[in-house]
Scaffold this active site. Structure first.
Site, short mmCIF file in Angstrom:
data_model
loop_
_atom_site.label_atom_id
_atom_site.label_comp_id
_atom_site.label_asym_id
_atom_site.label_seq_id
_atom_site.Cartn_x
_atom_site.Cartn_y
_atom_site.Cartn_z
N SER A 118 0.82 -1.20 0.00
CA SER A 118 0.00 0.00 0.00
C SER A 118 0.85 1.25 0.00
O SER A 118 0.34 2.35 -0.21
CB SER A 118 -0.85 0.05 1.27
OG SER A 118 -1.66 -1.08 1.36
N HIS A 139 -1.06 -2.52 -7.13
CA HIS A 139 -1.81 -2.24 -5.90
C HIS A 139 -3.31 -2.42 -6.13
O HIS A 139 -3.98 -1.54 -6.67
CB HIS A 139 -1.47 -0.80 -5.44
CG HIS A 139 -2.12 -0.40 -4.18
ND1 HIS A 139 -2.52 0.89 -3.91
CD2 HIS A 139 -2.46 -1.12 -3.07
CE1 HIS A 139 -3.07 0.94 -2.71
NE2 HIS A 139 -3.05 -0.25 -2.19
N GLU A 151 -3.76 0.15 -9.01
CA GLU A 151 -2.78 1.21 -9.17
C GLU A 151 -1.46 0.55 -9.59
O GLU A 151 -1.02 -0.40 -8.94
CB GLU A 151 -2.63 1.90 -7.80
CG GLU A 151 -2.16 3.30 -7.83
CD GLU A 151 -2.17 3.92 -6.42
OE1 GLU A 151 -2.46 3.25 -5.41
OE2 GLU A 151 -1.85 5.12 -6.35
N ASN A 189 -3.48 5.98 -1.45
CA ASN A 189 -3.27 6.06 0.00
C ASN A 189 -2.61 7.35 0.45
O ASN A 189 -2.74 7.74 1.61
CB ASN A 189 -2.49 4.84 0.48
CG ASN A 189 -3.38 3.61 0.47
OD1 ASN A 189 -4.59 3.72 0.65
ND2 ASN A 189 -2.81 2.45 0.23
P1 NAD Z 1 -3.70 -9.60 6.11
O1 NAD Z 1 -3.22 -9.38 7.50
O2 NAD Z 1 -5.15 -9.92 5.88
O3 NAD Z 1 -2.87 -10.79 5.41
C1 NAD Z 1 -1.48 -10.89 5.42
C2 NAD Z 1 -1.11 -12.36 5.20
O4 NAD Z 1 0.31 -12.43 5.02
C3 NAD Z 1 -1.45 -13.25 6.40
O5 NAD Z 1 -2.25 -14.34 5.96
C4 NAD Z 1 -0.09 -13.71 6.90
O6 NAD Z 1 -0.10 -15.04 7.43
C5 NAD Z 1 0.75 -13.62 5.63
N1 NAD Z 1 2.18 -13.55 5.90
C6 NAD Z 1 2.83 -12.80 6.84
N2 NAD Z 1 4.16 -13.02 6.77
C7 NAD Z 1 4.34 -13.94 5.78
C8 NAD Z 1 5.50 -14.59 5.24
N3 NAD Z 1 6.70 -14.31 5.72
N4 NAD Z 1 5.33 -15.45 4.24
C9 NAD Z 1 4.10 -15.71 3.74
N5 NAD Z 1 2.97 -15.15 4.21
C10 NAD Z 1 3.10 -14.26 5.21
O7 NAD Z 1 -3.26 -8.31 5.29
P2 NAD Z 1 -3.89 -7.71 3.93
O8 NAD Z 1 -4.91 -6.69 4.27
O9 NAD Z 1 -4.26 -8.85 3.03
O10 NAD Z 1 -2.64 -6.92 3.35
C11 NAD Z 1 -1.64 -7.56 2.57
C12 NAD Z 1 -0.91 -6.54 1.72
O11 NAD Z 1 -1.84 -5.87 0.86
C13 NAD Z 1 -0.20 -5.43 2.51
O12 NAD Z 1 0.98 -5.08 1.84
C14 NAD Z 1 -1.22 -4.31 2.45
O13 NAD Z 1 -0.63 -3.04 2.61
C15 NAD Z 1 -1.75 -4.48 1.05
N6 NAD Z 1 -3.08 -3.89 0.81
C16 NAD Z 1 -4.06 -3.96 1.75
C17 NAD Z 1 -5.31 -3.39 1.50
C18 NAD Z 1 -6.41 -3.45 2.51
O14 NAD Z 1 -7.41 -2.74 2.37
N7 NAD Z 1 -6.30 -4.28 3.53
C19 NAD Z 1 -5.57 -2.78 0.26
C20 NAD Z 1 -4.55 -2.75 -0.72
C21 NAD Z 1 -3.32 -3.31 -0.42
#
Ligand code: NAD
Length: 290
Positions: A118, A139, A151, A189
């Site tokens: 993000s 993104h 994005e 963001n």
């Molecule tokens: P989340 O907490 O739902 O999921 C993260 C996952 O990553 C978990 O299942 C965790 O077990 C896994 N993980 C952690 N360390 C790991 C590793 N070393 N190897 C493999 N898996 C691992 O988080 P999310 O909301 O899905 O966010 C994930 C990414 O997407 C982040 O970079 C976030 O900034 C980005 N993002 C999030 C959103 C949102 O609205 N939540 C929107 C766009 C982008």
């Protein structure tokens, strides 16, 4: 041409990305460090596809075929034939760097890597891999099956070929792309998170309650969700991580994270995914906590 897609991280974004790729005919390999997250992700994808079937947006046959295109694992060797791996793990630079270190030795030479980060510098993440020219930001928005935008972010070393291939893939996934330069938090963001952080300050300073802040912004600015509801939806840990990237990356005090946001994250109140954030989600209806 991109045909086989890997996804690292099976959380709320990773499962949505796997869903949309499989639905559009791509073979998907989904990895998470935590096997429970993988089982949960498959159940979530199946449930979300059922919702699409109910709405007439998908058939049962298409669902079965899409689910059959997704395989899961915890070993990076599953990506040995992937044309593109999309990293969607926790928003933490050290975690992402460690993932790329483990991932790169298993990849084909021509394979591309995209990060769904993000906010973190694509140039810096790309430089931590063995293929900065084949690395860029992709993104997706949350929830991935519903939101139209992706994005696209080019790091300073990203090649035109990589950018064009990922742009073409984005269109094949039925999404619309907007291109951002590689500056902290990109476009969406950079604008959205300071608004959410300001909403938390508004709560912290007692200007309004959770309910009045969200009602004011929904009805007063025609946003489909209030900023605190949206923060819970994004995940308060992710919101805080983005504010840190803005604050550190732009060295401007206007991006300081609200202490109340910090406190919620310290308490483990991360929003919907932990059933408590600015709202309590343990009952049938979300209940404001302040
Ligand atoms: P989340 O907490 O739902 O999921 C993260 C996952 O990553 C978990 O299942 C965790 O077990 C896994 N993980 C952690 N360390 C790991 C590793 N070393 N190897 C493999 N898996 C691992 O988080 P999310 O909301 O899905 O966010 C994930 C990414 O997407 C982040 O970079 C976030 O900034 C980005 N993002 C999030 C959103 C949102 O609205 N939540 C929107 C766009 C982008």
């Amino acid at each position: 041409m991109i045909q086989k897609i890997g996804v690292v991280g099976a959380g709320q974004m990773g499962n949505g990305i796997a869903h949309v790729c499989a639905m559009n005919g791509f073979e998907v390999r989904l990895l998470d460090a935590n096997p429970d997250s993988l089982a949960k992700a498959l159940a979530t994808i199946a449930g979300n596809m059922d919702r699409q079937i109910k709405k007439g947006a998908m058939t049962q046959e298409a669902k079965d075929a899409a689910l059959a295109r997704i395989s899961t694992g915890t070993d990076f060797a599953i990506f040995s034939d992937s044309d593109l791996v999309i990293e969607a793990a926790t928003e933490n630079e050290a975690v992402k760097r460690e993932i790329f270190k483990k991932l790169c030795p298993h990849l084909k030479k021509a394979a591309l890597i995209a990060s769904n980060t993000s906010s973190i510098s694509i140039t810096r993440l790309g430089a931590s891999t063995d293929r900065a020219a084949q690395f860029m930001g992709m993104h997706f928005m949350n929830p991935v099956p519903v939101m139209q935008l992706v994005e696209l972010i080019r790091g300073i070393a990203t090649s035109n070929e990589t950018y064009e291939a990922v742009k073409e893939l984005t269109a094949k996934l039925g999404k619309i792309s907007a291109t951002a330069e590689d500056f902290p938090a990109f476009i969406v963001n950079r604008i959205l998170l300071p608004m959410i952080n300001e909403a938390v300050y508004t709560l912290y300073e007692g200007v309004g309650s959770v309910e009045s802040i969200d009602t004011a912004m929904k009805l007063g600015t025609n946003h489909p969700m209030g900023p605190l509801e949206l923060a819970d939806f994004i995940g308060l840990d992710t919101c805080l991580a983005v504010m840190h990237v803005l604050y550190d990356g732009l060295s401007d005090s206007k991006y300081r994270p609200c202490p109340l946001l910090v406190k919620y994250v310290e308490a483990g109140w991360l929003g919907r995914k932990t059933k408590r954030g600015f709202y309590d989600y343990s009952g049938p209806k979300p209940v404001p906590t302040r």
